[in-house]
Design a protein around this motif. Structure first.
Motif, PDB file in Angstrom:
ATOM      1  N   LEU A  81       0.864  -1.173   0.000  1.00 53.25           N
ATOM      2  CA  LEU A  81       0.000   0.000   0.000  1.00 53.25           C
ATOM      3  C   LEU A  81       0.902   1.224   0.000  1.00 53.25           C
ATOM      4  CD1 LEU A  81      -2.799   1.398   0.334  1.00 53.25           C
ATOM      5  CD2 LEU A  81      -2.462   1.219   2.812  1.00 53.25           C
ATOM      6  N   VAL A  82       0.820   2.025  -1.054  1.00 50.13           N
ATOM      7  CA  VAL A  82       1.674   3.203  -1.184  1.00 50.13           C
ATOM      8  C   VAL A  82       0.820   4.446  -0.999  1.00 50.13           C
ATOM      9  CG1 VAL A  82       3.246   4.464  -2.680  1.00 50.13           C
ATOM     10  CG2 VAL A  82       3.182   1.960  -2.781  1.00 50.13           C
ATOM     11  N   LEU A  83       1.124   5.216   0.017  1.00 51.84           N
ATOM     12  CA  LEU A  83       0.416   6.473   0.273  1.00 51.84           C
ATOM     13  C   LEU A  83       1.135   7.556  -0.521  1.00 51.84           C
ATOM     14  CD1 LEU A  83       0.014   5.989   4.122  1.00 51.84           C
ATOM     15  CD2 LEU A  83      -1.524   5.265   2.285  1.00 51.84           C
ATOM     16  N   HIS A  84       0.428   8.099  -1.516  1.00 52.53           N
ATOM     17  CA  HIS A  84       1.105   8.941  -2.504  1.00 52.53           C
ATOM     18  C   HIS A  84       0.302  10.185  -2.783  1.00 52.53           C
ATOM     19  CE1 HIS A  84       3.965   9.217  -5.955  1.00 52.53           C
ATOM     20  NE2 HIS A  84       4.635   8.282  -5.299  1.00 52.53           N
ATOM     21  N   GLY A  85       0.751  10.961  -3.723  1.00 45.83           N
ATOM     22  CA  GLY A  85       0.084  12.200  -4.077  1.00 45.83           C
ATOM     23  C   GLY A  85       0.576  12.652  -5.440  1.00 45.83           C
ATOM     24  N   GLY A  86       0.750  13.925  -5.569  1.00 48.17           N
ATOM     25  CA  GLY A  86       0.837  15.013  -4.618  1.00 48.17           C
ATOM     26  C   GLY A  86       1.782  14.719  -3.445  1.00 48.17           C
ATOM     27  N   GLU A  87       1.503  15.487  -2.404  1.00 45.16           N
ATOM     28  CA  GLU A  87       2.253  15.340  -1.176  1.00 45.16           C
ATOM     29  C   GLU A  87       1.314  14.716  -0.140  1.00 45.16           C
ATOM     30  OE1 GLU A  87       5.363  15.461   0.127  1.00 45.16           O
ATOM     31  OE2 GLU A  87       4.170  14.684   1.809  1.00 45.16           O
ATOM     32  N   PRO A  88       1.516  13.426   0.169  1.00 47.23           N
ATOM     33  CA  PRO A  88       0.577  12.743   1.058  1.00 47.23           C
ATOM     34  C   PRO A  88       0.503  13.320   2.460  1.00 47.23           C
ATOM     35  CG  PRO A  88       2.509  11.376   0.622  1.00 47.23           C
ATOM     36  CD  PRO A  88       2.591  12.541  -0.299  1.00 47.23           C
ATOM     37  N   LEU A  89       1.558  13.957   2.952  1.00 44.27           N
ATOM     38  CA  LEU A  89       1.507  14.511   4.299  1.00 44.27           C
ATOM     39  C   LEU A  89       0.498  15.642   4.433  1.00 44.27           C
ATOM     40  CD1 LEU A  89       5.248  14.433   5.434  1.00 44.27           C
ATOM     41  CD2 LEU A  89       3.372  12.995   6.214  1.00 44.27           C
ATOM     42  N   LEU A  90       0.048  16.204   3.304  1.00 42.12           N
ATOM     43  CA  LEU A  90      -1.009  17.213   3.367  1.00 42.12           C
ATOM     44  C   LEU A  90      -2.311  16.621   3.900  1.00 42.12           C
ATOM     45  CD1 LEU A  90      -0.358  19.116  -0.002  1.00 42.12           C
ATOM     46  CD2 LEU A  90       0.005  20.002   2.318  1.00 42.12           C
ATOM     47  N   ALA A  91      -2.415  15.294   3.877  1.00 43.00           N
ATOM     48  CA  ALA A  91      -3.616  14.638   4.407  1.00 43.00           C
ATOM     49  C   ALA A  91      -3.588  14.547   5.939  1.00 43.00           C
ATOM     50  CB  ALA A  91      -3.752  13.239   3.807  1.00 43.00           C
ATOM     51  N   GLY A  92      -2.428  14.773   6.535  1.00 35.93           N
ATOM     52  CA  GLY A  92      -2.314  14.657   7.994  1.00 35.93           C
ATOM     53  C   GLY A  92      -1.965  13.247   8.418  1.00 35.93           C
ATOM     54  N   THR A  93      -1.085  13.126   9.403  1.00 34.84           N
ATOM     55  CA  THR A  93      -0.617  11.801   9.799  1.00 34.84           C
ATOM     56  C   THR A  93      -1.714  10.983  10.465  1.00 34.84           C
ATOM     57  OG1 THR A  93       0.307  12.794  11.813  1.00 34.84           O
ATOM     58  CG2 THR A  93       1.827  12.393   9.978  1.00 34.84           C
ATOM     59  N   ASP A  94      -2.650  11.639  11.158  1.00 40.16           N
ATOM     60  CA  ASP A  94      -3.751  10.879  11.766  1.00 40.16           C
ATOM     61  C   ASP A  94      -4.545  10.151  10.695  1.00 40.16           C
ATOM     62  OD1 ASP A  94      -4.643  13.193  14.485  1.00 40.16           O
ATOM     63  OD2 ASP A  94      -3.003  11.753  14.243  1.00 40.16           O
ATOM     64  N   ARG A  95      -4.836  10.858   9.632  1.00 42.21           N
ATOM     65  CA  ARG A  95      -5.627  10.274   8.544  1.00 42.21           C
ATOM     66  C   ARG A  95      -4.849   9.152   7.849  1.00 42.21           C
ATOM     67  NH1 ARG A  95     -10.034  11.893   6.273  1.00 42.21           N
ATOM     68  NH2 ARG A  95     -10.487  11.610   4.064  1.00 42.21           N
ATOM     69  N   LEU A  96      -3.571   9.375   7.654  1.00 42.85           N
ATOM     70  CA  LEU A  96      -2.740   8.356   7.003  1.00 42.85           C
ATOM     71  C   LEU A  96      -2.662   7.101   7.875  1.00 42.85           C
ATOM     72  CD1 LEU A  96       0.152  10.685   5.810  1.00 42.85           C
ATOM     73  CD2 LEU A  96      -1.668   9.725   4.410  1.00 42.85           C
ATOM     74  N   ALA A  97      -2.454   7.295   9.159  1.00 48.13           N
ATOM     75  CA  ALA A  97      -2.361   6.148  10.068  1.00 48.13           C
ATOM     76  C   ALA A  97      -3.682   5.395  10.133  1.00 48.13           C
ATOM     77  CB  ALA A  97      -1.945   6.617  11.464  1.00 48.13           C
ATOM     78  N   ALA A  98      -4.775   6.145  10.162  1.00 41.31           N
ATOM     79  CA  ALA A  98      -6.087   5.503  10.228  1.00 41.31           C
ATOM     80  C   ALA A  98      -6.361   4.682   8.980  1.00 41.31           C
ATOM     81  CB  ALA A  98      -7.173   6.562  10.418  1.00 41.31           C
ATOM     82  N   PHE A  99      -5.979   5.217   7.832  1.00 39.25           N
ATOM     83  CA  PHE A  99      -6.207   4.485   6.579  1.00 39.25           C
ATOM     84  C   PHE A  99      -5.360   3.221   6.516  1.00 39.25           C
ATOM     85  CE2 PHE A  99      -7.395   3.447   2.478  1.00 39.25           C
ATOM     86  CZ  PHE A  99      -6.348   3.456   1.581  1.00 39.25           C
ATOM     87  N   ALA A 100      -4.098   3.339   6.925  1.00 38.95           N
ATOM     88  CA  ALA A 100      -3.231   2.160   6.923  1.00 38.95           C
ATOM     89  C   ALA A 100      -3.801   1.075   7.828  1.00 38.95           C
ATOM     90  CB  ALA A 100      -1.814   2.543   7.376  1.00 38.95           C
ATOM     91  N   ALA A 101      -4.275   1.490   9.006  1.00 39.16           N
ATOM     92  CA  ALA A 101      -4.856   0.522   9.942  1.00 39.16           C
ATOM     93  C   ALA A 101      -6.120  -0.103   9.367  1.00 39.16           C
ATOM     94  CB  ALA A 101      -5.164   1.213  11.275  1.00 39.16           C
ATOM     95  N   LEU A 102      -6.923   0.696   8.685  1.00 38.96           N
ATOM     96  CA  LEU A 102      -8.158   0.185   8.084  1.00 38.96           C
ATOM     97  C   LEU A 102      -7.861  -0.897   7.051  1.00 38.96           C
ATOM     98  CD1 LEU A 102     -11.236   0.417   7.771  1.00 38.96           C
ATOM     99  CD2 LEU A 102     -10.824   2.189   6.041  1.00 38.96           C
ATOM    100  N   VAL A 103      -6.895  -0.639   6.192  1.00 39.47           N
ATOM    101  CA  VAL A 103      -6.541  -1.637   5.176  1.00 39.47           C
ATOM    102  C   VAL A 103      -6.045  -2.913   5.854  1.00 39.47           C
ATOM    103  CG1 VAL A 103      -4.993  -2.165   3.242  1.00 39.47           C
ATOM    104  CG2 VAL A 103      -6.051   0.098   3.415  1.00 39.47           C
ATOM    105  N   ARG A 104      -5.237  -2.755   6.879  1.00 35.97           N
ATOM    106  CA  ARG A 104      -4.717  -3.941   7.578  1.00 35.97           C
ATOM    107  C   ARG A 104      -5.845  -4.737   8.228  1.00 35.97           C
ATOM    108  NH1 ARG A 104       0.418  -0.535   9.162  1.00 35.97           N
ATOM    109  NH2 ARG A 104       2.012  -1.661   8.003  1.00 35.97           N
TER     110      ARG A 104
END
Lengths: 414, 66
Positions: A81-104
């Motif tokens: 799972l590659v979190l990409h963009g653009g600049e993915p950090l613009l999404a916020g680390t909480d959102r990125l972490a939540a999405f990664a956990a959801l996929v897992r």
């Protein structure tokens, strides 16, 4: 185990289509930088303007469900799972972490999920680095060298250098979460001194580096290349190869260092390809390409690099709301990249470097109005680089000629 | 990196017109290379030995990330 001259078929090969195993999710569709050579935001495809700036909760939830569906259907032991963009950090680390956990949570139990993020590092703080590491997200950084003068094209929207912030962010990553530091991706500029670029990168302590050729093609050549007139064809012996020369110079530094100072993906995959092993790069080899992109609006696309060829080059017309990932496997563009030599030009199929080069990066083969069935615009560079690596490998293993046959005049053995 | 026309790099001596011969590396026995005196290649081969027989499950090939 004997290896064939065309080793692209997996041991359990049932032929294409091969399921997707790498899912590139545009968690954010904008970037806080405006790098002058950006093939996406400065390239011919402006479709990003018509899409949401960020992926919604609904799109991310649907993406997780579709990945799980695909993993279950194909019994995938692992996915990327590659979190990409653009600049993915613009999404916020909480959102990125939540999405990664959801996929897992969504994927079937045996399926492992490797999560990576690719960032320009300017938005990394100590807290964000810790958040990402805690979420088991590996962080890759995009830089073009370890000095300010290597990164003059990497500017923000006001034209200001991003280097100070990028350096700070990269150092924070190396210091606070080395276990989450995936490495540095660099776009090659042959006008920069290769030794200086490489050694400056090492000071940033990357566990891995990859060296990417700038995207271009026969109709829009990369900087420094002037393709000969006429139809695209295999490069003649002795053709100028500035990028191949640059890569060969860095290769020698890496190869002769006395220890593996860092992993250099291009070099390691070149060795793998020359030994007839499967490869993990778009730049070399004949292995099927198994990555797909989910845009911020849930559209399915091929990878962004294709957008350097022409607007809409990456489009499939499919959306996750209406289509499982399987539906994209029969798209002609995706199928072509899973068909090994069949999609290559006759010149490539007849080339002694076929199994190692694989025609090079798909996007670099394009000619306006004539598709992607051509040798790479970097053909001379691919030849130069691969012959150089092959000669080094032959010397180290006591196999074949001791001299790099593409460096006439340098002569002699090492 | 500028989009302007670049100066051509210094000319390299032209390679021989005869096709460069690729050494035959496909039949190398990777197991026999365990005792090489080449630290970089030795480390790399330790990583690569499993690729020939293991499924490609952990081999991903998208270039714009790790």
């Amino acid at each position: 185990m004997p290896r064939s001259a065309c080793p692209s078929s997996p041991p359990t090969d049932a032929g294409p289509p091969y399921p997707f195993r790498q899912f590139i999710v545009k968690v954010h569709g904008r970037c806080n930088l405006a790098c002058r050579y950006c093939y996406l935001y400065e390239g011919p495809d402006t479709g990003w303007r018509d899409r949401p700036a960020a992926a919604s909760d609904a799109v991310l939830a649907l993406t997780a469900d579709r990945i799980a569906e695909h993993a279950a259907a194909h019994r995938l032991p692992a996915v990327s799972l590659v979190l990409h963009g653009g600049e993915p950090l613009l999404a916020g680390t909480d959102r990125l972490a939540a999405f990664a956990a959801l996929v897992r949570r969504r994927v079937p139990a045996p399926t492992r999920v490797r999560v990576t993020l690719q960032t320009n590092a300017t938005l990394l703080t100590a807290a964000r680095v810790r958040d990402l590491a805690r979420a088991r997200i590996a962080v890759g950084v995009s830089l073009d060298g370890g000095r300010a003068r290597h990164n003059t094209a990497r500017v923000d929207h006001a034209g200001r250098p991003s280097w100070p912030a990028a350096l700070r962010g990269t150092r924070l990553l190396a210091e606070h979460a080395p276990e989450a530091y995936a490495g540095i991706l660099l776009v090659v500029d042959p006008e920069q001194d290769p030794a200086e670029v490489y050694t400056s990168l090492l000071r940033l302590r990357p566990p891995a580096v990859d060296l990417l050729l700038p995207h271009g093609n026969w109709s829009a050549p990369p900087p420094g290349l002037r393709p000969p007139p006429g139809p695209p064809a295999r490069a003649r012996a002795g053709a100028p190869a500035p990028y191949g020369d640059w890569l060969a110079a860095v290769f020698d530094l890496w190869w002769e260092a006395g220890r593996r100072q860092t992993r250099v993906r291009l070099f390691e995959e070149a060795v793998a390809a020359l030994l007839g092993l499967p490869t993990g790069t778009e730049s070399l080899g004949l292995d099927p390409f198994t990555a797909v992109v989910v845009e911020t609006d849930g559209s399915l696309e091929q990878v962004d690099s294709l957008k350097s060829a022409y607007p809409g080059a990456a489009a499939t017309g499919l959306t996750l709301a209406e289509h499982p990932f399987d539906d994209a496997l029969t798209h002609p563009g995706i199928a072509a990249r899973q068909s090994g030599p069949a999609a290559l030009a006759a010149d490539c199929r007849a080339c002694p470097l076929l199994h190692a080069c694989g025609g090079g990066h798909y996007a670099h083969r394009h000619r306006a109005g004539a598709g992607f069935g051509h040798p790479s615009v970097y053909c001379a560079d691919q030849q130069r680089f691969l012959h150089h690596v092959a000669a080094a490998l032959a010397r180290a293993t006591g196999t074949g000629p001791a001299r790099d046959p593409t460096t006439a005049g340098e002569g002699g053995t090492r | 990196m500028s989009d302007s026309v670049h100066q051509a790099p210094p000319a390299r001596p032209p390679a021989p017109e005869a096709a460069a011969v690729l050494p035959d590396l496909l039949d190398l026995d990777l197991e026999s290379l365990r005792t090489l005196d080449h630290p970089v290649l030795t480390a790399l081969l330790d990583d690569l030995r499993g690729r020939g027989s293991a499924p490609r499950e952990m081999l991903w090939n998208f270039n714009s990330s790790f």
